[in-house]
Enzyme design. Structure first.
Site, PDB file in Angstrom:
ATOM      1  N   LYS A  18       0.725  -1.039   0.057  1.00  0.00           N
ATOM      2  CA  LYS A  18       0.030   0.023   0.102  1.00  0.00           C
ATOM      3  C   LYS A  18       0.905   1.403  -0.081  1.00  0.00           C
ATOM      4  O   LYS A  18       2.086   1.265   0.053  1.00  0.00           O
ATOM      5  CB  LYS A  18      -0.853   0.065   1.161  1.00  0.00           C
ATOM      6  CG  LYS A  18      -2.043  -1.149   1.035  1.00  0.00           C
ATOM      7  CD  LYS A  18      -2.885  -1.040  -0.043  1.00  0.00           C
ATOM      8  CE  LYS A  18      -4.126  -2.039  -0.139  1.00  0.00           C
ATOM      9  NZ  LYS A  18      -3.911  -3.231  -0.447  1.00  0.00           N
TER      10      LYS A  18
HETATM   11  C1  LIG Z   1     -10.103  -2.386  -1.737  1.00  0.00           C
HETATM   12  C2  LIG Z   1      -9.432  -3.007  -0.642  1.00  0.00           C
HETATM   13  N1  LIG Z   1     -10.010  -3.145   0.594  1.00  0.00           N
HETATM   14  C3  LIG Z   1      -9.361  -3.774   1.512  1.00  0.00           C
HETATM   15  C4  LIG Z   1      -8.318  -4.243   1.669  1.00  0.00           C
HETATM   16  C5  LIG Z   1      -7.803  -5.064   2.595  1.00  0.00           C
HETATM   17  O1  LIG Z   1      -6.450  -4.748   3.213  1.00  0.00           O
HETATM   18  P1  LIG Z   1      -5.780  -5.388   4.264  1.00  0.00           P
HETATM   19  O2  LIG Z   1      -4.787  -6.136   3.433  1.00  0.00           O
HETATM   20  O3  LIG Z   1      -4.987  -4.271   5.190  1.00  0.00           O
HETATM   21  O4  LIG Z   1      -6.872  -6.021   5.183  1.00  0.00           O
HETATM   22  C6  LIG Z   1      -7.437  -4.245   0.157  1.00  0.00           C
HETATM   23  C7  LIG Z   1      -6.035  -4.845   0.255  1.00  0.00           C
HETATM   24  O5  LIG Z   1      -5.535  -5.297  -0.757  1.00  0.00           O
HETATM   25  C8  LIG Z   1      -8.072  -3.666  -1.005  1.00  0.00           C
HETATM   26  O6  LIG Z   1      -7.292  -3.603  -1.856  1.00  0.00           O
END
Ligand SMILES: Cc1ncc(COP(=O)(O)O)c(C=O)c1O
Length: 382
Positions: free
Chosen positions: A180
């Site tokens: 990210k």
């Molecule tokens: C659009 C979106 N929402 C939520 C997430 C979830 O993030 P995390 O891995 O921090 O739980 C991601 C992860 O790639 C994502 O692309």
């Protein structure tokens, strides 16, 4: 090989993490509190609660919004697993919505027809870092009394009509996953202006306890706690928060670099009708988490999958965001969704391709990607 992503970590991150290791306090404590304070200040929110993923942030936000069994929550189909699975955690139903052809964000014109008397919330996802059109979303939510929980996993730092994402809706959920815009390895943040909502989310992020460990074991703390609700184990460690503090200071520099690279890509493809470039809408700041092109397949002799294979063969890592949720077996079999239910996302999925976009790349890397993509298009024109 140019990888699809490389995190941008320097001596500052190493020093911050080593400080935590030497301090003797590893789990949620002063670094997590500092990270929350600085994050809230950056996005202009009153409260920020650090957690160990964006998935956790979304789950806690829905729980705090009172989502329960039998409720319906509107979710774009063009998203990652996390956005909708959290709805299922609470035994509610994710009701999918098709995307806009250009931004790939949810199509706001389709929201009202998806609302029933069970609909309780909507989760707009700021796809690739481009904020959704929040004015119509907020006004529909207002009219139907829906909670608005933003999936801002891609959207740091993003702005909509002058306001930072993180200070617009009831709550916003950010991701600090390894790929990210800033990373803590794994991590997430919830921002809100509502003190009660923040308190609920904080309590439920740590077993529903009345006091966290820092408040129990630090010198001014008390050992006593009560379980107020059956919560979860979603707190962020101080080791991760230390990384986050160092990364947050560089967030703007990272963004400027990605924005410049995105502009270089768009310029490099501007005379290629086979490639549709992403474009930022007016009066927004695109966070440029991803650079997602769409292949005009009727002008090409190869499919998107073949295009990716050839890019990988030429040493360029790429990815696809996303396989729309309705095409996955779980959503197809559980809710009976069919490809034709979401014609735009089904169509766009065949065409999308994400190119590398991160601050550790160089101008030469971007130029190389542009040249390889251009020559692939030239070789495979109809
Ligand atoms: C659009 C979106 N929402 C939520 C997430 C979830 O993030 P995390 O891995 O921090 O739980 C991601 C992860 O790639 C994502 O692309």
């Amino acid at each position: 090989m140019l990888p699809f992503h490389v995190p941008d970590l320097g001596e500052e991150e190493i020093t911050e993490v080593v400080d935590v290791l030497r301090s003797g306090w590893l789990t949620t404590g002063p670094k997590a509190r500092d990270f929350e304070r600085e994050f809230a200040a950056m996005v202009g929110a009153r409260h920020a609660v650090a957690v160990n993923s964006c998935t956790a942030a979304l789950h806690l936000s829905l729980e705090a919004a009172g989502i329960r069994e039998g409720d319906e929550v509107l979710v774009p189909t063009m998203t990652f697993a996390a956005t909708a699975e959290v709805v299922a955690y609470l035994k509610a139903k994710p009701v999918l919505i098709d995307c806009d052809e250009h931004t790939l964000n949810l199509n706001c014109n389709l929201i009202e027809q998806a609302i029933t008397n069970k609909t309780k919330a909507i989760i707009p996802v700021h796809f690739a870092g481009q904020p959704c059109d929040m004015d119509p979303i907020l006004s529909i939510a207002n009219a139907y009394h829906l909670g608005v929980i933003e999936d801002a996993a891609h959207a740091l730092p993003a702005r909509y009509h002058g306001k930072m994402v993180g200070s617009i809706a009831k709550s916003s959920c950010f991701s600090f996953y390894a790929t990210k815009n800033i990373t803590t390895g794994e991590g997430g943040m919830i921002t809100t202006d509502d003190p009660e909502y923040a308190a609920r989310v904080r309590m439920m992020s740590l077993h529903g306890l009345s006091r966290d460990a820092w408040n129990r074991y630090s010198t001014e703390g008390s050992w006593y706690y009560e379980i107020l609700s059956p919560g979860f184990k979603y707190n962020l460690t101080d080791i991760a928060a230390a990384l986050g503090l160092a990364q947050l200071k560089k967030c703007d520099r990272f963004w400027k670099t990605r924005e410049r690279f995105a502009a270089l890509y768009s310029e490099g493809f501007s005379d290629i009708p086979e490639i549709r470039c992403p474009r930022a809408a007016a009066d927004i700041q695109h966070a440029w988490h991803l650079y997602v092109i769409q292949l005009e397949l009727d002008r090409l002799r190869i499919t998107r999958n073949e295009f990716i294979q050839r890019l990988q063969h030429a040493g360029i890592g790429c990815s696809v965001h996303f396989i729309p949720l309705h095409l996955h077996p779980y959503y197809r079999d559980t809710f009976g969704y069919r490809p034709d239910d979401f014609p735009m996302a089904s169509r766009v999925f065949q065409r999308v391709l994400s190119l590398p976009l991160y601050s550790r790349m160089t101008d030469e890397d971007v130029t190389r990607v542009v040249e390889i993509v251009r020559s692939l298009v030239k070789e495979n024109r109809r």
